[in-house]
Scaffold this motif. Structure first.
Motif, short mmCIF file in Angstrom:
data_model
loop_
_atom_site.label_atom_id
_atom_site.label_comp_id
_atom_site.label_asym_id
_atom_site.label_seq_id
_atom_site.Cartn_x
_atom_site.Cartn_y
_atom_site.Cartn_z
N LYS A 277 0.83 -1.21 0.00
CA LYS A 277 0.00 0.00 0.00
C LYS A 277 0.86 1.26 0.00
O LYS A 277 0.36 2.35 -0.26
CB LYS A 277 -0.90 0.02 1.24
CG LYS A 277 -2.01 -1.01 1.23
CD LYS A 277 -2.89 -0.79 2.46
CE LYS A 277 -3.71 -2.04 2.76
NZ LYS A 277 -4.09 -2.09 4.16
N GLY A 278 2.11 1.08 0.32
CA GLY A 278 2.99 2.25 0.36
C GLY A 278 2.84 3.07 1.62
O GLY A 278 3.35 4.17 1.72
N ASP A 279 2.13 2.54 2.64
CA ASP A 279 1.91 3.34 3.85
C ASP A 279 2.93 3.00 4.92
O ASP A 279 2.59 2.64 6.03
CB ASP A 279 0.48 3.15 4.39
CG ASP A 279 0.24 1.74 4.88
OD1 ASP A 279 0.99 0.84 4.49
OD2 ASP A 279 -0.70 1.55 5.66
N TYR A 280 4.20 3.03 4.56
CA TYR A 280 5.19 2.77 5.58
C TYR A 280 5.81 4.08 6.08
O TYR A 280 5.83 5.09 5.37
CB TYR A 280 6.26 1.79 5.11
CG TYR A 280 6.89 2.09 3.80
CD1 TYR A 280 8.03 2.88 3.75
CD2 TYR A 280 6.37 1.59 2.60
CE1 TYR A 280 8.64 3.14 2.55
CE2 TYR A 280 6.98 1.86 1.39
CZ TYR A 280 8.12 2.64 1.37
OH TYR A 280 8.71 2.93 0.18
N ILE A 281 6.29 4.04 7.29
CA ILE A 281 6.87 5.23 7.89
C ILE A 281 8.32 5.36 7.46
O ILE A 281 9.11 4.44 7.64
CB ILE A 281 6.78 5.17 9.43
CG1 ILE A 281 5.31 5.07 9.84
CG2 ILE A 281 7.43 6.39 10.06
CD1 ILE A 281 5.10 4.98 11.32
N THR A 282 8.65 6.47 6.86
CA THR A 282 10.01 6.65 6.38
C THR A 282 10.88 7.28 7.47
O THR A 282 10.38 7.77 8.48
CB THR A 282 10.05 7.59 5.16
OG1 THR A 282 9.57 8.87 5.58
CG2 THR A 282 9.18 7.05 4.04
N VAL A 283 12.16 7.26 7.23
CA VAL A 283 13.10 7.90 8.15
C VAL A 283 12.76 9.39 8.27
O VAL A 283 12.81 9.96 9.36
CB VAL A 283 14.54 7.71 7.65
CG1 VAL A 283 15.49 8.66 8.36
CG2 VAL A 283 14.98 6.27 7.88
N ASP A 284 12.38 9.97 7.14
CA ASP A 284 12.00 11.38 7.15
C ASP A 284 10.84 11.65 8.12
O ASP A 284 10.90 12.58 8.93
CB ASP A 284 11.56 11.81 5.74
CG ASP A 284 12.65 12.61 5.06
OD1 ASP A 284 13.68 12.86 5.70
OD2 ASP A 284 12.46 12.98 3.89
N ASP A 285 9.80 10.83 8.02
CA ASP A 285 8.65 10.97 8.91
C ASP A 285 9.11 10.91 10.36
O ASP A 285 8.72 11.71 11.21
CB ASP A 285 7.63 9.82 8.71
CG ASP A 285 7.09 9.79 7.29
OD1 ASP A 285 7.12 10.85 6.63
OD2 ASP A 285 6.67 8.70 6.86
N LEU A 286 9.95 9.92 10.60
CA LEU A 286 10.41 9.66 11.97
C LEU A 286 11.19 10.85 12.52
O LEU A 286 10.93 11.32 13.63
CB LEU A 286 11.30 8.42 11.95
CG LEU A 286 11.67 7.82 13.28
CD1 LEU A 286 10.45 7.25 13.96
CD2 LEU A 286 12.70 6.72 13.10
N ILE A 287 12.13 11.35 11.72
CA ILE A 287 12.97 12.45 12.19
C ILE A 287 12.13 13.71 12.38
O ILE A 287 12.31 14.45 13.35
CB ILE A 287 14.12 12.72 11.19
CG1 ILE A 287 14.99 11.49 11.04
CG2 ILE A 287 14.95 13.92 11.64
CD1 ILE A 287 15.71 11.05 12.28
#
Length: 577
Positions: A403-413
């Motif tokens: 689905k492409g709904d994964y949390i990226t490093v960018d989101d996390l930071i």
RNA sequence: GCGCUUGUAGCUCAACUGGAUAGAGCGCCUGACUUCGGAUCAGGAGGUUCUGGGUUCGACUCCUAGCAGGCGCACCA
């Protein structure tokens, strides 16, 4: 300045002297003697098991031997206040306060090197970590291994080893073809208004490919996008370049910089795979054969085929492993063997690979290949980082790549910040699954160990600020003749364990020991700080707005250790929070 | 079925390479703010270290047989 090692040396000397006299006998090797700070209830500074270690060979009880040793130790050490034998045979020593004054003087003099493990020779290490496919941004799943690898490298660097941080770029194989095609469809979507095919499960649906497509279109390369086959090589290179740019940016926001990026494709084009397989063939590690289906699994779709196999079973793997696909292309494993040959040729003393838990099953075969090539068992160490369980709003958060709904490093930071991410990801042993609770990590309270440690440093900085002194500048004190109180010695004892912490973090490749240690040190400091509330004599700054030398140097010692620990972890220590 | 890995307080985890009466945080209960910044501290309750055997002076740690969870087990990377 490792007081425990110093004491063990002292004990060994006493033992050899006694054995020369014939008072005691010793085993061939003097292993297993420890010196450590015992639990608080024993109210002493250092404790050793030496009597128990030599008890068997002497056919005497540990207590009996300890009594003999106590007399000798007393003769040899003038700074002892009290020494006693405690069952089952420990020797417990309490020093005079001057011991700790000497100690703090030493570590202040050598503040740059305090903690460094001096026993080990300088070595060359290669740490390979992250190595995520160059097909998109890094997501949370990559984070833990990335930080683990980076901090392992930091610990080794702190110990004066030479370290190369390397990223293996898997820019060869089917996934890359699918990835490039996906970019191509995004380009067609932009240029020719064609919808991105939703029917093809092999394609990468992520929206970031639209950015890649835009970047490639607007780059200076003049490309005719009408036919894929004509431009596939060029487009592959450009797409990978885009992905790597993004990955490096992600790594950077985590505070990670690799020294090298090694391309799988280049290894293949340079015939390095052929060369290593040729080498293995000459040494009889390669043959043509068939792999059997695993037992207990549904094998109705199993097709037996003859292919080139590596004899990893010679090294304890459960089955031999394929080097070549049926279409003649090399498997991922084959080029990875070539990559490891390449690493070995560069003459590192140790290779370290950081892998995710889902690749743990791969370790046996790659370490088998390293053993086959190098004829050495311990050249390669693989460290596995277990899964991170994401928790949001008190509920587990499942990511889905489809689905492409994964949390990226960018989101996390963006949400949590670099420091909290690094500290929390590192706070637990890499062997256990980690709960990463978003709400908790953001919280600025004692629930968050990062702030707890930082706050300790900020408090010390605030004392210096009040006195108009600079925490980071060197302090010169002429006379070290003060005595520390038991409250302070408690903290000095903890500080004396710092080199031990570094040593075990480095030897066992377990950097989680550092945040754990820093938390404990901070905790002792906060307790001490609060003593000043009930008793104004225990405050650092007295009524004349002055500080005594012993207190000043004491604070400096604590802040030095906190700073150097946090540097290794790779997070900031703000002077104000 | 096989391999790797984990199992410690109600929950999340430490435990100095085999040491002493197994320690922290959260949660629960009591208490300390006109503060050298309370983003802190003091105290209390809470344990058969998954189970059975073994090695050892001594086991959460090592060996062995199980149990339970996680990950993996073709030409994906």
């Amino acid at each position: 300045m490792n007081i425990f090692d110093q004491y063990i040396d002292k004990l060994k000397k006493i033992l050899t002297d006694l054995s020369k006299k014939g008072t005691i006998s010793l085993p061939d090797k003097l292993d297993g003697i420890t010196a450590e700070i015992p639990p608080e209830k024993f109210n002493c500074d250092i404790s050793t098991n030496v009597a128990m270690v030599i008890s068997k060979i002497n056919k005497k009880s540990p207590i009996e031997l300890a009594e003999i040793l106590v007399d000798e130790i007393k003769k040899n050490d003038k700074l002892i206040n009290d020494i006693s034998v405690v069952k089952p045979g420990f020797i417990n020593i309490k020093f005079q306060p001057i011991f700790w004054t000497n100690f703090i003087q030493e570590i202040i003099k050598n503040s740059k090197t305090f903690g460094i493990n001096t026993k080990e020779k300088k070595k060359k290490y290669l740490v390979e970590f992250v190595s995520a496919n160059p097909t998109g941004p890094l997501h949370v799943g990559h984070c833990r291994g990335a930080i683990l690898g980076d901090v392992i490298a930091n610990v080794l660097l702190f110990n004066n080893h030479k370290v190369t941080k390397e990223y293996y770029v898997n820019d060869y194989g089917n996934q890359i073809i699918n990835f490039t095609k996906s970019v191509y469809f995004r380009i067609r979507e932009i240029k020719f208004n064609e919808p991105f095919p939703s029917y093809n499960e092999d394609l990468y649906p992520g929206a970031y490919l639209i950015d890649f497509a835009h970047n490639i279109i607007s780059s200076k390369n003049k490309i005719d996008f009408s036919n894929f086959d004509n431009i596939s090589d060029k487009l592959t290179a450009l797409s990978i370049e885009e992905a790597l740019k993004l990955i490096k940016k992600n790594l950077n926001s985590l505070g990670i910089v690799h020294d090298n990026f090694v391309s799988e494709k280049k290894l293949v084009l340079n015939q390095e795979v052929e060369k290593v397989i040729d080498f293995l063939q000459k040494n009889n590690f390669v043959y043509k054969g068939k792999i059997k289906a695993p037992a207990g699994e549904d094998t109705s779709n199993w097709v037996e085929r003859e292919q080139l196999l590596f004899k990893s079973t010679d090294f304890g793997d459960d089955k031999d492993r394929a080097l070549q696909k049926s279409d003649g292309a090399w498997t991922y494993f084959a080029s990875d063997v070539a990559y490891h040959k390449n690493k070995l040729d560069r003459n590192f003393d140790h290779l370290i690979n950081i892998l995710g838990a889902d690749h743990a099953g791969y370790i046996k075969r790659i370490s088998s290949s390293v053993e086959a090539i190098s004829k050495s068992k311990n050249k390669l160490v693989c460290k596995v980082s277990q899964l991170v369980k994401l928790i949001k709003d008190k509920k587990p958060f499942k990511m889905s790549k489809r689905k492409g709904d994964y949390i990226t490093v960018d989101d996390l930071i963006n949400e949590v910040g670099k420091d909290a991410t690094r500290f929390i990801m590192l706070n637990r042993s890499s062997d256990v699954e980690l709960d990463f609770d978003f709400d908790n990590v953001i919280e600025k309270s004692k629930d968050n160990p990062l702030y707890y440690v930082q706050y300790c440093y900020a408090r010390i900085a605030s004392v210096f600020r009040h006195l108009e002194l600079n925490l980071s500048s060197e302090i010169e004190i002429k006379k070290f003749d003060f005595e520390y109180s038991s409250d302070e010695i408690k903290i000095l004892k903890k500080i004396s364990e710092w080199p031990k912490c570094i040593e075990s973090a480095s030897n066992k490749l377990e950097p989680h020991r550092i945040p754990t240690y820093l938390y404990e040190l901070a905790s002792l400091f906060h307790s001490y700080w609060n003593l000043g509330k009930d008793n104004s004599e225990k405050r650092f700054i007295n009524n004349d707005k002055k500080i005594t030398d012993d207190k000043l140097i004491f604070l400096k010692a604590i802040s030095n250790v906190v700073k150097s620990g946090m540097d290794i972890v790779g997070v900031n220590v703000p002077e104000k929070m």
